[in-house]
Scaffold this motif. Structure first.
Motif, short mmCIF file in Angstrom:
data_model
loop_
_atom_site.label_atom_id
_atom_site.label_comp_id
_atom_site.label_asym_id
_atom_site.label_seq_id
_atom_site.Cartn_x
_atom_site.Cartn_y
_atom_site.Cartn_z
N ARG A 85 51.55 72.15 23.80
CA ARG A 85 52.11 73.16 24.36
C ARG A 85 52.99 72.78 25.72
O ARG A 85 53.99 73.11 25.79
N GLN A 110 43.23 69.30 13.72
CA GLN A 110 42.93 70.78 13.67
C GLN A 110 43.72 71.31 14.67
O GLN A 110 44.42 72.46 14.70
N ILE A 112 47.04 70.21 15.73
CA ILE A 112 48.37 70.46 15.32
C ILE A 112 48.50 71.33 14.16
O ILE A 112 49.64 72.08 14.17
N THR A 113 47.63 71.65 13.48
CA THR A 113 47.57 72.28 12.32
C THR A 113 47.47 74.02 13.02
O THR A 113 48.58 74.81 12.64
N GLU A 114 46.86 74.09 13.81
CA GLU A 114 46.83 75.50 14.60
C GLU A 114 47.75 75.93 15.47
O GLU A 114 48.39 76.96 15.22
N ALA A 116 51.11 74.95 14.58
CA ALA A 116 52.19 75.42 13.84
C ALA A 116 51.89 76.87 13.28
O ALA A 116 52.83 77.41 13.04
N ASN A 117 50.57 76.95 12.93
CA ASN A 117 50.39 78.35 12.32
C ASN A 117 50.40 79.52 13.38
O ASN A 117 50.44 80.61 12.98
N ASP A 120 55.94 80.77 16.49
CA ASP A 120 57.01 80.33 15.93
C ASP A 120 57.78 79.24 16.84
O ASP A 120 58.54 78.58 16.69
N TYR A 122 57.00 76.32 17.97
CA TYR A 122 56.67 75.10 17.15
C TYR A 122 57.78 74.80 15.91
O TYR A 122 57.52 73.76 15.37
N ASP A 123 58.02 75.81 15.39
CA ASP A 123 59.09 75.64 14.22
C ASP A 123 60.05 74.50 14.57
O ASP A 123 60.35 74.28 13.63
N ASN A 124 60.48 74.84 15.51
CA ASN A 124 61.78 73.57 15.78
C ASN A 124 61.30 72.17 16.30
O ASN A 124 62.00 71.30 16.47
N MET A 125 59.95 72.13 16.22
CA MET A 125 59.25 70.70 16.80
C MET A 125 58.91 70.09 15.53
O MET A 125 58.35 70.63 14.51
N TRP A 126 58.68 68.70 15.45
CA TRP A 126 57.77 67.74 14.71
C TRP A 126 56.90 67.34 15.42
O TRP A 126 57.04 66.71 16.39
N ILE A 127 55.69 67.52 15.11
CA ILE A 127 54.44 67.13 15.45
C ILE A 127 53.68 66.28 14.81
O ILE A 127 53.20 67.05 13.67
#
Lengths: 243, 243, 243, 243, 243, 243
Positions: A85, A110, A112-114, A116-117, A120, A122-127
């Motif tokens: 974050r 757990q 990075i999955t949460e 993304a879910n 929004d 994080y939609d433009n990020m690659w983690i």
């Protein structure tokens, strides 16, 4: 950080502070992942923004061994979520969590999955998150480095070799221990894992806190491994940058 | 349950209720893992104590698709922890969480890891979690079943084949969709995964919610897969019983 | 689901898996609420969208009896909140949580109360929760069905009668037990409740895990009850649709 | 407290601070439950240990109305759990949570349910929670007090009458409002509730924050109600003491 | 760690990674507390067991400034609780959390307060937390070191002086900024605090993220401060050992 | 509340219900902070909006003494966060949490810190928390009031004096106890605190639950203190209003 840093891949090395047998220091995982990260930074200084290694890891399965300092999995998850974050808040778009302790993989994933879910933003990020031994798996094949054991585990031939190369002066090879695996079936090997996940503390599997055969470690093997790992991680991050 | 049941392996199938493309039902994962579990129970009726499938899974990465019903990862972790706590309270000593939905693996593993770390009451228990496709990985090799794609993913050739065999009447093969993978590099494949974990919702990878090439599915392939899977899971639980 | 389903009332049956005396199965509540829900669906197939019964309930007060599988109340609350969030995400506007286990009422109501308070996205939704015996209370009056006891409780004359009608082959009427109520005052009855709520585990009230007088159960009473319940729930959902 | 107090019934009145229409003060529920508790204490001074009223309640459904001060349900649950834990720690064996705000019932019951389930230390305690209008339901029957409306709801004829009797000087009867119920069906009445629980904020049901017909309130009705309530609560606690 | 280490005082330095104006690095707090800790260890090598500095701190009030990496207060509290739990598990009896970031004080104190309250296992331990500037307050009096400002704050004359002495090569004194305090009353000073605590993010008080007058910093002042601080912390730990 | 109240400073007094030696009542802190708040309101009736005192505090460190009723720190933090959220929702812009119990300071400050960090809705608000003895520190200097001890602590000369003045009839000066401090070093005094924070329950420091020398208390000292405190708090709030 500088404005231009936002276009770099943030690399956060994830370590631990946990018992590693009687011969290797508590910070073994932290030393190793830091060494890998620094070598990667030397090759990709314009492309990555390297953070200091987070030595506080999810090592509760090692707490039976004095010296281990750890947080439970779900708190590690919260730590990683808030760290990422912070990266999002700063404007970074690519984050690579370079892991050096097996116990961090599940709670880190757990996290990075949460993220993304949940939002929004994080939609433009690659983690991404991976352990250096997973990124470099093909390059670490035992036959390439003269290893006698098949995989990196914990305080093992692999980790010990790299520690001997990097910090031989603090290694206590006179105190190396080794023991046969408790379970060795087609479905599960108590040191290398297998096709199922099992909930057990380390003390169950490794009486002295060391796995594999650290007695076969040499600094030469360690140097060879470290070079191979660095190459693969560099290649991986270069690939990641193109997504 | 009967007193004698306590000596059995508790098997809890873990499913989901989530969108599976336009051609396969929301309960696909639940149907499949239930079918596997029931076949296993037929062969091991004296050795396992089979629970009803838990259809509520960790599918938040599918919530962009209407119909999905899900809990976030950390709540799924809490559910699994308390379910296993219930088994411990009842006196069971071997628990096998037989998973049928990829999104459950990380939070389920987080759960069994934390349980083992938190309390000595689990020291005398064996708690395992695995997906049926991981347990049966060797037996599911594509060449054994005439598959055109390499792995089981989601609403894919594999899942669709088994659904055609089991519940062909509710499949909508006229609505099958397919699309090329978004990322296909040596380090990561957006459908099969790879050497790194990535935090992204499914909508990023699969525009219609289906992966792989479901158009190649046939009930014959499905039957063949199901038989192979059942055999491997039976073998695995027999092995697990001996630990 | 289909686009048109969004205009239907989502009905989610809530069950449990908990000990029900020595004569009725662990899944008694799940069987019963599922039977009610399926009968309702037959009459309202165009109006409701029926989900599979959630068998995992809040039964920690039964955990003293082996076989019970449960989550604590506050986790059940989180489960229900996230399930309803999934319905909101999918575009449903009417949700009816049809309950079949007494222990789910408080945490389920906690869930829908908090949802309404937390976010405006639920302002356009109607979210209801009730147990079938509450919805159908007038229609279940004991004199209509020849009952010897005044209310449905747990593993009692009412539940046992319906189970005999639905699944007589798995009932063990030879093992029925019964015991007098521990407290029977104007303010509180340890089986039927009363004017105050009391925090106690079931083992306090019911030594064998059965309440009321299951020995008086008959399949005929069960059929009569089930018909009456179905009628009332159908009427209730038709009313709910008009709000 | 004195050593001998441990044998008494701890009585904790639960109030709220929330909008009550334009005519009754924010602390209405707190005033009323305190008045009941003090009258009960006068009659049972040797038997109860009365705590100060907890005015902070679960009133998030009233937050749309300025002046309301509240915590969400799950935090109220935690507060009550820890308060009762304090009583257990002190050695009390009987706890009566005497409630005066409808919104506290569900989270308060969640609290005492979880306590009983979580630890054996509550096995020797009796922990009860009820609203004064539920304890006194038969004695509050409208025909006994000349009421024009059937039940106590919120800022209604009942509450207003008692407030007029107790604190008439701060009532603003010139500002009384009233409106017809939004829903009035056999299954649900938007003011009196019914056979189902519904998740909605108060603003949905009561445009001005008052329910029922407060214009019919008189101090005489209030005095009559208060006497009846006190009598029933005294009787209930005397009964509770014998368990 | 060695068996004998258990009799030592564990010292854990607590840092941060947060923006420090335009002239001082993100790791300023981490550098400074580490420098203090290492100097203390040189003098007390037999008495203390020094851990690596935890750079992840509670700096959410700095997140408006890119580069800050932080966790919220309540997660920092959980981290510290679990770290100290690890020390207890290992058998340590004296723990000194040596803090170098103001934002860590409240959540760190929350942590050690809760630990003491939650479990008797901490009854035999002494757990202390303090910032080096609080421990050394008398020795840091401005007149002893030629300071022009009264207190250490953030990226100020004090911190900058010590950074110039320790890591002058990475300081950017050409970019130093300074601004007058926003509030300067007898009750509160927006940089030095005062008699009340105020909830505000740093951006409110310090437009550039620097406080005080860093332009007056010199390495000489820094050396003088560092020596004084070290002396006081050494004295404090010697005192702590005797409790 | 009235519309015009929104422009006032909300003042919420924070108390406790905890053992205060053998001579002073459980509600001592609540009585004292309420008395201060009411005196302040008399002087600032147009400027402040005074709420009832919240007697439920963070006193877990006193739970070893029967009669204490408390919540753990992290729950107190949640309570305060939600109370201030309620004020924000109502449109207030200045909030002053006037504290009367030492144990509330850390969790209360944790609360207002997190609120400011979490949401922009608090950017236009001023949220302050302080104990009356901190606000009034200069005015409470012992020499001004003939005190024999240097600071207000707990059930001490200061608190007891004020209680004698306010509620002398319930004080039990015949039961006053006193004991020397356990630790009295330059760095820490077990009653007055010092330069470090220490995690210990009160029972460690004060065998009877009283600190300082309450035997020197007189109502005259109490009146003098109360006047001085009131003056300082009034001045502080007037200052706060101008920010």
């Amino acid at each position: 950080m500088q404005e231009a840093d936002k276009n770099k891949v943030v690399v956060l090395p994830l370590g631990s502070l946990e018992q590693h047998g009687h011969h290797s220091p508590l910070l073994t995982d932290t030393y190793l992942v830091t060494a890998v990260a620094q070598r990667v930074e030397q090759e990709l200084s314009e492309q990555i923004y390297l953070l200091p290694t987070l030595w506080l890891g999810a090592s509760d399965h090692h707490l039976d061994r004095p010296g281990t300092v750890s947080v439970p999995n779900h708190i590690y998850t919260l730590m990683i979520k808030n760290i990422v974050r912070s990266f999002a808040k700063a404007g970074f778009q690519r984050v690579f969590l370079l892991n050096g302790h097996g116990g961090n993989v599940v709670p880190g994933t757990q996290a990075i999955t949460e993220l993304a879910n949940e939002s929004d933003i994080y939609d433009n990020m690659w983690i991404a998150l991976s352990s250096y031994w997973t990124v470099a798996e093909p390059a670490m094949a035992p036959e390439h480095h003269g290893m006698e054991t098949p995989h990196l585990t914990h305080a093992c031939e692999y980790e010990t070799s790299m520690m001997l190369f990097l910090h031989g002066e603090i290694m206590r090879m006179d105190r190396v221990t080794s023991s046969p695996p408790l379970i060795d079936s087609p479905f599960y090997h108590s040191e290398h894992g297998g096709r199922i996940n099992v909930g057990k503390r380390l003390v169950t599997w490794a009486p002295t806190g060391a796995m594999g055969k650290p007695q076969h470690a040499t600094p030469e093997k360690g140097e060879s491994l470290l070079n191979a790992i660095t190459g693969e991680v560099v290649a991986c991050i270069k690939d990641f940058e193109t997504w």
